[in-house]
Scaffold this motif. Structure first.
Motif, PDB file in Angstrom:
ATOM      1  N   LYS A   3     119.284  39.354  54.498  1.00 52.99           N
ATOM      2  CA  LYS A   3     118.040  39.902  55.036  1.00 52.99           C
ATOM      3  C   LYS A   3     117.335  40.696  53.934  1.00 52.99           C
ATOM      4  O   LYS A   3     117.956  41.520  53.264  1.00 52.99           O
ATOM      5  N   ILE A   4     116.052  40.461  53.761  1.00 47.08           N
ATOM      6  CA  ILE A   4     115.247  41.228  52.808  1.00 47.08           C
ATOM      7  C   ILE A   4     114.411  42.220  53.613  1.00 47.08           C
ATOM      8  O   ILE A   4     113.588  41.826  54.444  1.00 47.08           O
ATOM      9  N   ALA A   5     114.632  43.503  53.373  1.00 45.97           N
ATOM     10  CA  ALA A   5     113.998  44.548  54.183  1.00 45.97           C
ATOM     11  C   ALA A   5     113.164  45.470  53.303  1.00 45.97           C
ATOM     12  O   ALA A   5     113.407  45.607  52.099  1.00 45.97           O
ATOM     13  N   LEU A   6     112.201  46.118  53.922  1.00 50.01           N
ATOM     14  CA  LEU A   6     111.384  47.124  53.243  1.00 50.01           C
ATOM     15  C   LEU A   6     111.796  48.509  53.714  1.00 50.01           C
ATOM     16  O   LEU A   6     111.927  48.753  54.920  1.00 50.01           O
ATOM     17  N   ASP A   7     111.996  49.411  52.763  1.00 53.00           N
ATOM     18  CA  ASP A   7     112.137  50.824  53.090  1.00 53.00           C
ATOM     19  C   ASP A   7     110.718  51.388  53.196  1.00 53.00           C
ATOM     20  O   ASP A   7     109.992  51.437  52.204  1.00 53.00           O
ATOM     21  N   PRO A   8     110.309  51.801  54.395  1.00 53.76           N
ATOM     22  CA  PRO A   8     108.904  52.191  54.589  1.00 53.76           C
ATOM     23  C   PRO A   8     108.607  53.653  54.279  1.00 53.76           C
ATOM     24  O   PRO A   8     107.549  54.151  54.682  1.00 53.76           O
ATOM     25  N   THR A   9     109.489  54.332  53.567  1.00 57.28           N
ATOM     26  CA  THR A   9     109.267  55.748  53.276  1.00 57.28           C
ATOM     27  C   THR A   9     107.873  56.046  52.720  1.00 57.28           C
ATOM     28  O   THR A   9     107.236  57.020  53.147  1.00 57.28           O
ATOM     29  N   PRO A  10     107.322  55.233  51.787  1.00 61.40           N
ATOM     30  CA  PRO A  10     105.967  55.530  51.299  1.00 61.40           C
ATOM     31  C   PRO A  10     104.890  55.466  52.377  1.00 61.40           C
ATOM     32  O   PRO A  10     103.810  56.031  52.201  1.00 61.40           O
ATOM     33  N   LEU A  11     105.166  54.798  53.486  1.00 61.95           N
ATOM     34  CA  LEU A  11     104.196  54.680  54.580  1.00 61.95           C
ATOM     35  C   LEU A  11     104.222  55.884  55.507  1.00 61.95           C
ATOM     36  O   LEU A  11     103.313  56.046  56.332  1.00 61.95           O
ATOM     37  N   HIS A  12     105.250  56.721  55.403  1.00 60.79           N
ATOM     38  CA  HIS A  12     105.363  57.867  56.303  1.00 60.79           C
ATOM     39  C   HIS A  12     104.188  58.825  56.162  1.00 60.79           C
ATOM     40  O   HIS A  12     103.885  59.582  57.087  1.00 60.79           O
ATOM     41  N   HIS A  13     103.537  58.803  55.005  1.00 60.82           N
ATOM     42  CA  HIS A  13     102.440  59.732  54.744  1.00 60.82           C
ATOM     43  C   HIS A  13     101.087  59.206  55.220  1.00 60.82           C
ATOM     44  O   HIS A  13     100.124  59.961  55.272  1.00 60.82           O
ATOM     45  N   SER A  14     101.034  57.929  55.561  1.00 66.76           N
ATOM     46  CA  SER A  14      99.749  57.324  55.917  1.00 66.76           C
ATOM     47  C   SER A  14      99.750  56.655  57.292  1.00 66.76           C
ATOM     48  O   SER A  14      98.679  56.309  57.803  1.00 66.76           O
ATOM     49  N   HIS A  15     100.937  56.457  57.873  1.00 67.16           N
ATOM     50  CA  HIS A  15     101.037  55.764  59.147  1.00 67.16           C
ATOM     51  C   HIS A  15     101.950  56.547  60.095  1.00 67.16           C
ATOM     52  O   HIS A  15     102.936  57.154  59.661  1.00 67.16           O
ATOM     53  N   SER A  16     101.617  56.508  61.364  1.00 70.48           N
ATOM     54  CA  SER A  16     102.499  57.126  62.351  1.00 70.48           C
ATOM     55  C   SER A  16     103.746  56.272  62.507  1.00 70.48           C
ATOM     56  O   SER A  16     103.782  55.104  62.091  1.00 70.48           O
TER      57      SER A  16
END
Length: 293
Positions: A3-16
């Motif tokens: 499985k290829i997954a994204l760590d969405p930590t950079p999105l925490h500042h711009s998305h709920s």
């Protein structure tokens, strides 16, 4: 297939929280890693998600057609302070409940002890696992642990020894590529020693802090014990990516349905869309090349 997954930590500042799955899908990923988030499972604190929010996040993932590959808590379960350790065990129990409710079978984490108190932290880790491991095994969850820089165990081979001491097939190694030079640097030896117990990797680049006779980074005051590394996109640092992907290929990592490769770049939040797409293509192409080899 891995499985290829994204760590969405950079999105925490711009998305709920509930907007994240749709954004992950927009970036071309069909899996995400659920990393510490202030509204869900924050760093070093009790989870803040009730069952309604857990169900809402699961529904948002279903709507976006994104699966949760793994849940990543960071809690002080090996902390040398006993009160903090007991609190972390309580927090861990709720994390396990949330993971099971989400229908996720993998948790990856850190040892979260202290390097200056190695013996004490290791002792605390085993005390915590004496209580948690029966629950983990009962729920059928696989736990992968990263010997993170500034932890009581940083060396990759020593981490495998600590994990082996648990005598449980439910616990294995998480290999974080950008921690390579803190792991001892011998990537091939660590991967070979881990074998099938290596079930999750984080893919990000970093510079080798040991180069230039230890002066790759200059820190003040001199002699500080701070550990320095980056989470850069592939090609921006010193990680030997051919060896990384070839080593995983030799383990059959990419052919297994239970393995996870996570893109975890944190250094370019201002360009998160392009970086995430670049990482996805790099990972896919390098997996194909390693599999052919």
């Amino acid at each position: 297939m891995v499985k290829i997954a994204l760590d969405p930590t950079p999105l925490h500042h711009s998305h709920s929280l509930l907007e994240i799955p749709a954004k992950v899908a927009e970036l071309g990923y069909d899996h995400l890693q659920l990393t510490p988030h202030r509204d869900f499972i924050p760093f070093f604190r009790h989870p803040k998600a009730d069952d309604d929010l857990v169900d809402a996040f699961a529904a948002a993932c279903r709507e976006a057609r994104v699966e949760i590959a793994s849940v990543l808590p960071v809690l002080r379960w090996s902390g040398p302070d006993e009160e903090s350790r007991r609190a972390a065990v309580k927090q861990w129990k709720r994390v396990i409940e949330i993971t099971a409710r989400l229908g996720v079978g993998v948790i990856n984490t850190e040892f979260s002890g202290r390097p200056e108190l190695q013996e004490e932290s290791e002792r605390q880790f085993y005390w915590s696992m004496e209580e948690l491991l029966p629950i983990i095994e009962r729920e059928g969850i696989q736990v992968y642990i990263d010997p993170h820089p500034d932890d009581f165990v940083e060396d990759g081979l020593e981490a495998l020894r600590v994990i082996r001491g648990l005598n449980s097939s439910n616990v294995g190694l998480a290999y974080v590529a950008c921690h390579t030079f803190h792991y001892g640097g011998d990537m091939a030896e660590i991967m070979a020693a881990a074998g099938p117990t290596l079930g999750l990797v984080h893919i990000a680049d970093t510079f080798d802090h040991r180069r230039s006779h230890g002066l790759r980074y200059i820190t003040n005051p001199p002699g500080t014990a701070a550990r320095v590394h980056q989470h850069l996109k592939i090609g921006d640092g010193d990680v030997d990516w051919d060896s990384f992907f070839d080593g995983l290929g030799q383990l059959g990592f990419f052919d297994r349905s239970d393995t996870i490769a996570v893109s975890s770049v944190f250094a370019e939040d201002e360009d998160v869309d392009a970086v995430s797409r670049y990482q996805r293509e790099q990972i896919r192409n390098r997996i194909i090349a390693a599999s052919r080899a």
